[in-house]
Design a protein around this motif. Structure first.
Motif, PDB file in Angstrom:
ATOM      1  N   PRO A  84      -0.807   1.509  15.125  1.00  0.00           N
ATOM      2  CA  PRO A  84      -1.515   3.290  13.850  1.00  0.00           C
ATOM      3  C   PRO A  84      -0.413   3.635  13.125  1.00  0.00           C
ATOM      4  N   GLU A  85       0.337   2.648  12.765  1.00  0.00           N
ATOM      5  CA  GLU A  85       1.486   2.796  11.385  1.00  0.00           C
ATOM      6  C   GLU A  85       0.414   2.918  10.088  1.00  0.00           C
ATOM      7  N   SER A  86      -0.302   1.911  10.041  1.00  0.00           N
ATOM      8  CA  SER A  86      -1.336   1.599   9.528  1.00  0.00           C
ATOM      9  C   SER A  86      -2.537   2.608   9.247  1.00  0.00           C
ATOM     10  N   HIS A  87      -3.232   2.725  10.518  1.00  0.00           N
ATOM     11  CA  HIS A  87      -4.048   3.964  10.094  1.00  0.00           C
ATOM     12  C   HIS A  87      -3.362   5.240   9.743  1.00  0.00           C
ATOM     13  N   ASN A  88      -2.310   5.485  10.349  1.00  0.00           N
ATOM     14  CA  ASN A  88      -1.626   7.044   9.515  1.00  0.00           C
ATOM     15  C   ASN A  88      -1.492   6.854   8.298  1.00  0.00           C
ATOM     16  N   ASN A  89      -1.012   5.418   7.609  1.00  0.00           N
ATOM     17  CA  ASN A  89      -0.476   5.681   5.985  1.00  0.00           C
ATOM     18  C   ASN A  89      -1.711   5.615   4.883  1.00  0.00           C
ATOM     19  N   LEU A  90      -3.172   5.072   5.841  1.00  0.00           N
ATOM     20  CA  LEU A  90      -4.156   5.205   5.214  1.00  0.00           C
ATOM     21  C   LEU A  90      -4.948   6.491   4.630  1.00  0.00           C
ATOM     22  N   SER A 108      -2.764   8.139   2.481  1.00  0.00           N
ATOM     23  CA  SER A 108      -3.348   8.579   1.389  1.00  0.00           C
ATOM     24  C   SER A 108      -5.153   8.900   0.736  1.00  0.00           C
ATOM     25  N   TYR A 109      -5.950   8.804   2.459  1.00  0.00           N
ATOM     26  CA  TYR A 109      -7.241   8.960   2.277  1.00  0.00           C
ATOM     27  C   TYR A 109      -6.828  11.141   1.723  1.00  0.00           C
ATOM     28  N   LEU A 110      -6.275  11.496   2.667  1.00  0.00           N
ATOM     29  CA  LEU A 110      -5.170  13.516   2.702  1.00  0.00           C
ATOM     30  C   LEU A 110      -4.695  13.380   0.366  1.00  0.00           C
ATOM     31  N   GLU A 111      -4.203  12.218   0.532  1.00  0.00           N
ATOM     32  CA  GLU A 111      -3.280  13.167  -1.240  1.00  0.00           C
ATOM     33  C   GLU A 111      -5.192  12.885  -1.860  1.00  0.00           C
ATOM     34  N   MET A 112      -5.895  11.822  -1.838  1.00  0.00           N
ATOM     35  CA  MET A 112      -7.246  11.943  -2.865  1.00  0.00           C
ATOM     36  C   MET A 112      -8.453  12.781  -2.133  1.00  0.00           C
ATOM     37  N   GLY A 113      -7.991  13.449  -0.915  1.00  0.00           N
ATOM     38  CA  GLY A 113      -8.896  14.691  -0.916  1.00  0.00           C
ATOM     39  C   GLY A 113     -10.331  14.346  -0.509  1.00  0.00           C
ATOM     40  N   LYS A 114     -10.054  13.456   0.660  1.00  0.00           N
ATOM     41  CA  LYS A 114     -10.829  13.043   1.904  1.00  0.00           C
ATOM     42  C   LYS A 114     -10.898  13.059   2.850  1.00  0.00           C
ATOM     43  N   LEU A 115     -10.806  13.666   3.453  1.00  0.00           N
ATOM     44  CA  LEU A 115     -10.280  15.005   4.583  1.00  0.00           C
ATOM     45  C   LEU A 115     -10.708  14.165   5.543  1.00  0.00           C
ATOM     46  N   GLU A 116     -12.536  14.369   5.641  1.00  0.00           N
ATOM     47  CA  GLU A 116     -13.030  13.664   6.654  1.00  0.00           C
ATOM     48  C   GLU A 116     -12.137  11.925   7.011  1.00  0.00           C
ATOM     49  N   ASP A 117     -11.645  10.923   5.970  1.00  0.00           N
ATOM     50  CA  ASP A 117     -11.589   9.827   6.574  1.00  0.00           C
ATOM     51  C   ASP A 117      -9.998   9.867   7.065  1.00  0.00           C
ATOM     52  N   ALA A 118      -9.429  10.856   5.748  1.00  0.00           N
ATOM     53  CA  ALA A 118      -8.044  10.925   6.838  1.00  0.00           C
ATOM     54  C   ALA A 118      -7.997  11.361   8.191  1.00  0.00           C
ATOM     55  N   VAL A 119      -8.724  12.662   8.573  1.00  0.00           N
ATOM     56  CA  VAL A 119      -8.953  12.914   9.765  1.00  0.00           C
ATOM     57  C   VAL A 119      -9.174  12.257  10.934  1.00  0.00           C
ATOM     58  N   GLY A 134       2.403   7.056  -6.562  1.00  0.00           N
ATOM     59  CA  GLY A 134       0.844   7.444  -7.273  1.00  0.00           C
ATOM     60  C   GLY A 134      -0.680   7.090  -7.485  1.00  0.00           C
ATOM     61  N   ARG A 135      -0.545   6.314  -7.194  1.00  0.00           N
ATOM     62  CA  ARG A 135      -1.162   5.156  -7.385  1.00  0.00           C
ATOM     63  C   ARG A 135      -2.609   4.969  -5.840  1.00  0.00           C
ATOM     64  N   VAL A 136      -2.912   6.149  -5.688  1.00  0.00           N
ATOM     65  CA  VAL A 136      -3.789   6.111  -4.350  1.00  0.00           C
ATOM     66  C   VAL A 136      -4.377   5.498  -4.236  1.00  0.00           C
ATOM     67  N   ALA A 137      -5.451   5.063  -5.024  1.00  0.00           N
ATOM     68  CA  ALA A 137      -6.994   4.500  -4.993  1.00  0.00           C
ATOM     69  C   ALA A 137      -6.588   3.037  -3.984  1.00  0.00           C
ATOM     70  N   GLU A 138      -5.643   2.137  -5.292  1.00  0.00           N
ATOM     71  CA  GLU A 138      -5.477   1.100  -5.140  1.00  0.00           C
ATOM     72  C   GLU A 138      -4.797   0.946  -3.768  1.00  0.00           C
ATOM     73  N   SER A 139      -3.759   2.150  -3.418  1.00  0.00           N
ATOM     74  CA  SER A 139      -2.827   2.136  -1.842  1.00  0.00           C
ATOM     75  C   SER A 139      -3.960   1.789  -0.547  1.00  0.00           C
ATOM     76  N   ILE A 140      -5.170   2.218  -1.190  1.00  0.00           N
ATOM     77  CA  ILE A 140      -6.356   2.587  -0.137  1.00  0.00           C
ATOM     78  C   ILE A 140      -6.515   0.940   0.030  1.00  0.00           C
ATOM     79  N   THR A 141      -6.848   0.542  -1.248  1.00  0.00           N
ATOM     80  CA  THR A 141      -7.642  -0.965  -0.801  1.00  0.00           C
ATOM     81  C   THR A 141      -6.296  -1.475  -0.154  1.00  0.00           C
ATOM     82  N   GLY A 173       1.061  -1.490   0.286  1.00  0.00           N
ATOM     83  CA  GLY A 173       0.224  -0.165  -0.189  1.00  0.00           C
ATOM     84  C   GLY A 173       0.798   1.443   0.199  1.00  0.00           C
ATOM     85  N   ASN A 174       2.286   1.756   0.876  1.00  0.00           N
ATOM     86  CA  ASN A 174       2.524   1.931   0.952  1.00  0.00           C
ATOM     87  C   ASN A 174       3.883   2.477  -0.805  1.00  0.00           C
TER      88      ASN A 174
END
Length: 112
Positions: free
Chosen positions: A84-90, A93-104, A64-71, A57-58
């Motif tokens: 915690p590292e899994s949640h942080n890196n997820l 990825s959400y932040l890069e996709m512009g999904k701010l709520e999910d990122a937070v 730049g294949r962010v959608a696949e990284s999220i999966t 995923g990382n």
């Protein structure tokens, strides 16, 4: 070179592919394509899927294949919810996709 030799001797051992993928990621510059190929095999062959999924995923995010990284990172979180590292890196990825709520949400879980 050593991991490649190990793979020649025991090509069904996912740990060898996983470790060689890490080596590809440590090159300057990293060889993301070769790392991804090995992470794919590590996920397929390993009984323990968390680390190969997490690192793939990382790798995908760095490619730049962010959608696949999220999966992959979502699967890693499902396997090891307390890491915690899994949640942080997820969250990254959400932040890069512009999904701010999910990122937070995931950043918040990572720091708990």
């Amino acid at each position: 070179k050593d991991y490649t030799n190990a793979i020649r001797l025991e090509g069904s051992n996912g740990a060898f592919y996983y470790n060689r993928a890490i080596a590809y990621m440590c090159l300057t510059p990293p060889d993301y394509e070769k790392a991804l190929e090995d992470y794919d095999l590590a996920v397929k062959l390993s009984q323990q899927k968390y680390r190969p999924l997490f690192n793939r995923g990382n790798c995908l995010r760095k490619m730049g294949r962010v959608a696949e990284s999220i999966t992959d990172l979502k699967q890693a979180v499902e396997l090891e919810q307390s890491k915690p590292e899994s949640h942080n890196n997820l969250g990254l990825s959400y932040l890069e996709m512009g999904k701010l709520e999910d990122a937070v949400d995931h950043f918040g879980t990572a720091i708990q």
